[in-house]
Motif scaffolding. Structure first.
Motif, PDB file in Angstrom:
ATOM      1  N   ILE A  91     -33.364 -57.462 -10.547  1.00  0.00           N
ATOM      2  CA  ILE A  91     -32.451 -57.864 -11.106  1.00  0.00           C
ATOM      3  C   ILE A  91     -32.770 -56.523 -12.361  1.00  0.00           C
ATOM      4  O   ILE A  91     -34.210 -56.537 -12.554  1.00  0.00           O
ATOM      5  CB  ILE A  91     -33.070 -59.258 -11.516  1.00  0.00           C
ATOM      6  CG1 ILE A  91     -32.836 -60.356 -10.176  1.00  0.00           C
ATOM      7  CG2 ILE A  91     -31.916 -59.568 -12.657  1.00  0.00           C
ATOM      8  CD1 ILE A  91     -32.953 -61.645 -11.047  1.00  0.00           C
ATOM      9  N   ASN A 109     -31.585 -56.392 -16.113  1.00  0.00           N
ATOM     10  CA  ASN A 109     -30.817 -56.917 -16.848  1.00  0.00           C
ATOM     11  C   ASN A 109     -30.704 -55.811 -17.959  1.00  0.00           C
ATOM     12  O   ASN A 109     -31.324 -55.132 -18.481  1.00  0.00           O
ATOM     13  CB  ASN A 109     -32.281 -57.720 -17.117  1.00  0.00           C
ATOM     14  CG  ASN A 109     -31.136 -58.783 -18.362  1.00  0.00           C
ATOM     15  OD1 ASN A 109     -29.964 -58.245 -19.025  1.00  0.00           O
ATOM     16  ND2 ASN A 109     -32.181 -59.746 -19.457  1.00  0.00           N
ATOM     17  N   VAL A 153     -27.494 -57.815 -14.210  1.00  0.00           N
ATOM     18  CA  VAL A 153     -27.344 -59.572 -14.873  1.00  0.00           C
ATOM     19  C   VAL A 153     -27.640 -58.503 -16.579  1.00  0.00           C
ATOM     20  O   VAL A 153     -27.310 -57.919 -16.538  1.00  0.00           O
ATOM     21  CB  VAL A 153     -28.634 -60.584 -14.747  1.00  0.00           C
ATOM     22  CG1 VAL A 153     -28.419 -60.952 -12.846  1.00  0.00           C
ATOM     23  CG2 VAL A 153     -29.464 -59.860 -15.776  1.00  0.00           C
ATOM     24  N   MET A 188     -24.119 -60.827 -12.821  1.00  0.00           N
ATOM     25  CA  MET A 188     -24.071 -62.217 -13.468  1.00  0.00           C
ATOM     26  C   MET A 188     -24.410 -62.022 -14.863  1.00  0.00           C
ATOM     27  O   MET A 188     -25.325 -61.812 -15.078  1.00  0.00           O
ATOM     28  CB  MET A 188     -25.554 -63.072 -12.848  1.00  0.00           C
ATOM     29  CG  MET A 188     -25.649 -64.465 -13.742  1.00  0.00           C
ATOM     30  SD  MET A 188     -27.374 -64.831 -12.961  1.00  0.00           S
ATOM     31  CE  MET A 188     -26.789 -65.271 -11.239  1.00  0.00           C
ATOM     32  N   TYR A 194     -27.106 -67.971 -16.169  1.00  0.00           N
ATOM     33  CA  TYR A 194     -28.116 -67.484 -15.644  1.00  0.00           C
ATOM     34  C   TYR A 194     -28.718 -69.060 -14.770  1.00  0.00           C
ATOM     35  O   TYR A 194     -30.021 -69.389 -14.039  1.00  0.00           O
ATOM     36  CB  TYR A 194     -29.508 -67.852 -16.572  1.00  0.00           C
ATOM     37  CG  TYR A 194     -29.265 -65.934 -17.031  1.00  0.00           C
ATOM     38  CD1 TYR A 194     -28.875 -65.189 -15.962  1.00  0.00           C
ATOM     39  CD2 TYR A 194     -29.458 -65.545 -18.141  1.00  0.00           C
ATOM     40  CE1 TYR A 194     -28.347 -63.531 -16.535  1.00  0.00           C
ATOM     41  CE2 TYR A 194     -29.485 -64.631 -18.818  1.00  0.00           C
ATOM     42  CZ  TYR A 194     -28.743 -63.268 -17.894  1.00  0.00           C
ATOM     43  OH  TYR A 194     -28.986 -62.006 -19.047  1.00  0.00           O
ATOM     44  N   LEU A 223     -28.241 -69.203 -11.076  1.00  0.00           N
ATOM     45  CA  LEU A 223     -29.652 -68.131  -9.848  1.00  0.00           C
ATOM     46  C   LEU A 223     -29.746 -67.924  -9.058  1.00  0.00           C
ATOM     47  O   LEU A 223     -30.307 -67.299  -7.826  1.00  0.00           O
ATOM     48  CB  LEU A 223     -30.693 -67.107 -11.479  1.00  0.00           C
ATOM     49  CG  LEU A 223     -31.292 -66.747 -10.456  1.00  0.00           C
ATOM     50  CD1 LEU A 223     -30.594 -64.974 -10.545  1.00  0.00           C
ATOM     51  CD2 LEU A 223     -32.580 -65.587 -11.720  1.00  0.00           C
ATOM     52  N   THR A 263     -19.751 -64.703 -13.820  1.00  0.00           N
ATOM     53  CA  THR A 263     -19.841 -64.048 -15.582  1.00  0.00           C
ATOM     54  C   THR A 263     -18.618 -65.043 -15.992  1.00  0.00           C
ATOM     55  O   THR A 263     -17.875 -65.223 -17.145  1.00  0.00           O
ATOM     56  CB  THR A 263     -18.569 -62.579 -15.747  1.00  0.00           C
ATOM     57  OG1 THR A 263     -17.893 -62.887 -14.693  1.00  0.00           O
ATOM     58  CG2 THR A 263     -19.865 -61.527 -14.131  1.00  0.00           C
TER      59      THR A 263
END
Ligand code: SF4
Length: 442
Positions: A52, A54, A87, A109, A114, A117, A132
Motif C-alpha cells: 500500500i 499512502n 491510498v 482509496m 479506510y 479496506l 473515493t
C-alpha cells in the motif's frame, strides 16, 4: 468478478508513506486494520502479498515519489502475485487516472474510505476497485486498533479537512471540509496512550486552531486545558496551526498548561502582505508579527517554526525580499521551505504569471542560506545549557549516540552511559550545527 476470499492471516503487508504527520497517522490506522485481521507486516517488498502506498498531494514532489516507487514495482508485479493499492490524497485527487498511468495498480482509496479496506483486500476481485467517496461525518477509529510506529510519541487526530481554500492548496479538494472529532473520544484516546506509557502526544489536524467539539461547541483552548489535565503525558504538541485562527485564548492556554510544549509551528508562507492576499491567507505581515509578539510576551522561551513558499505566481523581487526580512525579524528556530508548485484545481494554478523555475530555485537557495545562519547562531547560544530531552532512539548515523528532541522540537544527539530510549533525560549541550544540537547526558 469475485474469485475467492482472501484470508488476511496469510497476508504480509508493506506500507510506504510519502507525506506529512496526517499521512503517517493514516498509515498507522491502515496497519492497525490489517493487523487486527491477522495480516503481518513485512520488511521487504519481495516478501509482501499486499503493498500500500499512502501519498500526500500537497506538493508535486510526493506525486513524483509515488510514480517513481510504482516504477520499482513493475517488475515485482510481473514476477509474483501481489496486490498493490494507492491510498491517501493523491488517490482521492486522481482516482482512476492512476489506473491509466499504472495499470498494475489494483485499488485506489481516498482518505475517507479506510473503513472499507478489509472488505477490499478480502474480496480478491479481478476488477480494479476505486473507493473515493466523501462523508460529512468524522470517522472515528478505535485507538486500540492503531498500529503505532513509535512507542514513545503518539499522534492523536482531533479534526480533518479544511475550509480555508488557500489559493495554492489542494487539501480542501483531497481531505474535504472541516470535520471535528468529539472531545470525549479525543480525551479517551489520550488516556489510553498515557496508560500504555507514551510520553508525548501530538494533536493532529489540518487546522487544529479551528477545532470545535461537536456537542459542547468548546474550542481548541478548552481542549488544550482538558488534555493537559490527563496524567501521564508529559509533553503535548499540536500541528497544524493557522495564524488567522490562532487567538489569544489559545496562546494563554499554551502558556498556562504545564504539559503543553512551548513550541509552535505557525505557517506564514510569505512575508509579503500582497502575496499573502493572493494566497488567500486572510492575514497580513503585520497581523502575523502581532501574533508572534503575543506569543513571546506570554512565553519568552517559545520555539517557533514556519513554512515558506518561494516563487508564488507573480512574486516580485520586492515581495520576495519581504520574506527574507520576515525571517530576520522573527528568527524562527526551523523552517520548511519550498518552491511553489502548481497543484490541480487550485485557484493559483489558473494564474498565468509564473515565476521562472531558475528564479524560484535561486530564491529558495537564498532563503535556506539565510535561515541556516539564523539557526546556527541560535543553536550556538544554547551551548553550555542543560535541557530536558525525550530520547526517541539511537542516532541513524552513529549507533553509539542517542537521539531525541527538546521541548522546542529541536533534534539533540547525545552520549549517555545508560540506555535512555523512551525516557526524559537532562542533556548538557556541548556543540551544534545549524540543524541539530550535540550534547552529553548528565
Ligand atoms: S489552511 Fe490553507 S494551506 Fe492549510 S490545509 Fe487549509 S487550505 Fe491548505
Amino acid at each position: 468478478m469475485k474469485k475467492e476470499t482472501v484470508d488476511l492471516k496469510n497476508v504480509k503487508y508493506y506500507i510506504r508513506t510519502f507525506g506529512c504527520q496526517m499521512n503517517e497517522n493514516d498509515s498507522e490506522r491502515i496497519a492497525g486494520i490489517l493487523a487486527s485481521e491477522g495480516a503481518k507486516p513485512s520488511r521487504s517488498l519481495e516478501e509482501s502479498d499486499l503493498i500500500i502506498i499512502n501519498t500526500c498531494a500537497v506538493r508535486e514532489k510526493s506525486e513524483e515519489k509515488l510514480y517513481s516507487f510504482l516504477g520499482r514495482l513493475t517488475s515485482l508485479k510481473k514476477r509474483k502475485k501481489v496486490t498493490i493499492g494507492v491510498v491517501g490524497c493523491v488517490a482521492q485527487l486522481y482516482d482512476s487516472e492512476i489506473f491509466e498511468k499504472k495499470p498494475f495498480v489494483d485499488f485506489i482509496m481516498g482518505p475517507d474510505n479506510y473503513g472499507k479496506l478489509s472488505e477490499i483486500v478480502h474480496s480478491n476481485q479481478e476488477e480494479k476497485i476505486s473507493s473515493t467517496s466523501w462523508s460529512q461525518d468524522f470517522h472515528d477509529f478505535p485507538s486500540e486498533k492503531i498500529f503505532r510506529e513509535s512507542k514513545i510519541s503518539a499522534y492523536v487526530t482531533i479534526m480533518e479537512g479544511c475550509n480555508n481554500f488557500c489559493s495554492y492548496c489542494i487539501v480542501p479538494f483531497t481531505r474535504g471540509r472541516e470535520k471535528f472529532r468529539p472531545l470525549q473520544n479525543i480525551l479517551q484516546e489520550v488516556r489510553e496512550v498515557a496508560q500504555k506509557g507514551f510520553k508525548e502526544v501530538q494533536l493532529l489536524g489540518q487546522n487544529v486552531n479551528s477545532y470545535r467539539d461537536t456537542e459542547s461547541k468548546k474550542g481548541f483552548s478548552f481542549l488544550l486545558k482538558e488534555v493537559n489535565s490527563i496524567g501521564g503525558i508529559e509533553w503535548f504538541r499540536f500541528i497544524t496551526s493557522h495564524p488567522k485562527n490562532f487567538t489569544l485564548d489559545i496562546a494563554e492556554a499554551m502558556s498556562e498548561a504545564e504539559n503543553v510544549c512551548h513550541q509552535l509551528h505557525l505557517p506564514i508562507q510569505s512575508g509579503s502582505t500582497s502575496v499573502l492576499k493572493r494566497m488567500n491567507r486572510s492575514y497580513t505581515r503585520e497581523d502575523y508579527l502581532e501574533k508572534i509578539c503575543m506569543l513571546r510576551n506570554l512565553m519568552p522561551d517559545i520555539n517557533l517554526s514556519t513554512d515558506i513558499i518561494v516563487g508564488f505566481p507573480g512574486e516580485t523581487e520586492e515581495e520576495f525580499k519581504d520574506t527574507l526580512s520576515m525571517l530576520e525579524e522573527v528568527r524562527f528556530t526551523n523552517i520548511f521551505s519550498f518552491r511553489y508548485s502548481s497543484r490541480p484545481r487550485t485557484a493559483a494554478s489558473r494564474q498565468k504569471n509564473a515565476v521562472p523555475f531558475e528564479e524560484k530555485k535561486k530564491r529558495l537557495i537564498q532563503v535556506q542560506a539565510l535561515q541556516k545562519e539564523i539557526q546556527r547562531n541560535f543553536n550556538t547560544s544554547l551551548i553550555g545549557k542543560t535541557m530536558k530531552i525525550l530520547c526517541m532512539g539511537k542516532s541513524k548515523k552513529d549507533t553509539q549516540v542517542y537521539s531525541g528532541r527538546n521541548e522546542g522540537y529541536q533534534v539533540v544527539n547525545f552520549k549517555s552511559r545508560d540506555n535512555v530510549i523512551g525516557r526524559f533525560v537532562d542533556v548538557r549541550i556541548t556543540s551544534c550545527g545549524p540543524y541539530s544540537l550535540i550534547g552529553e547526558a548528565s
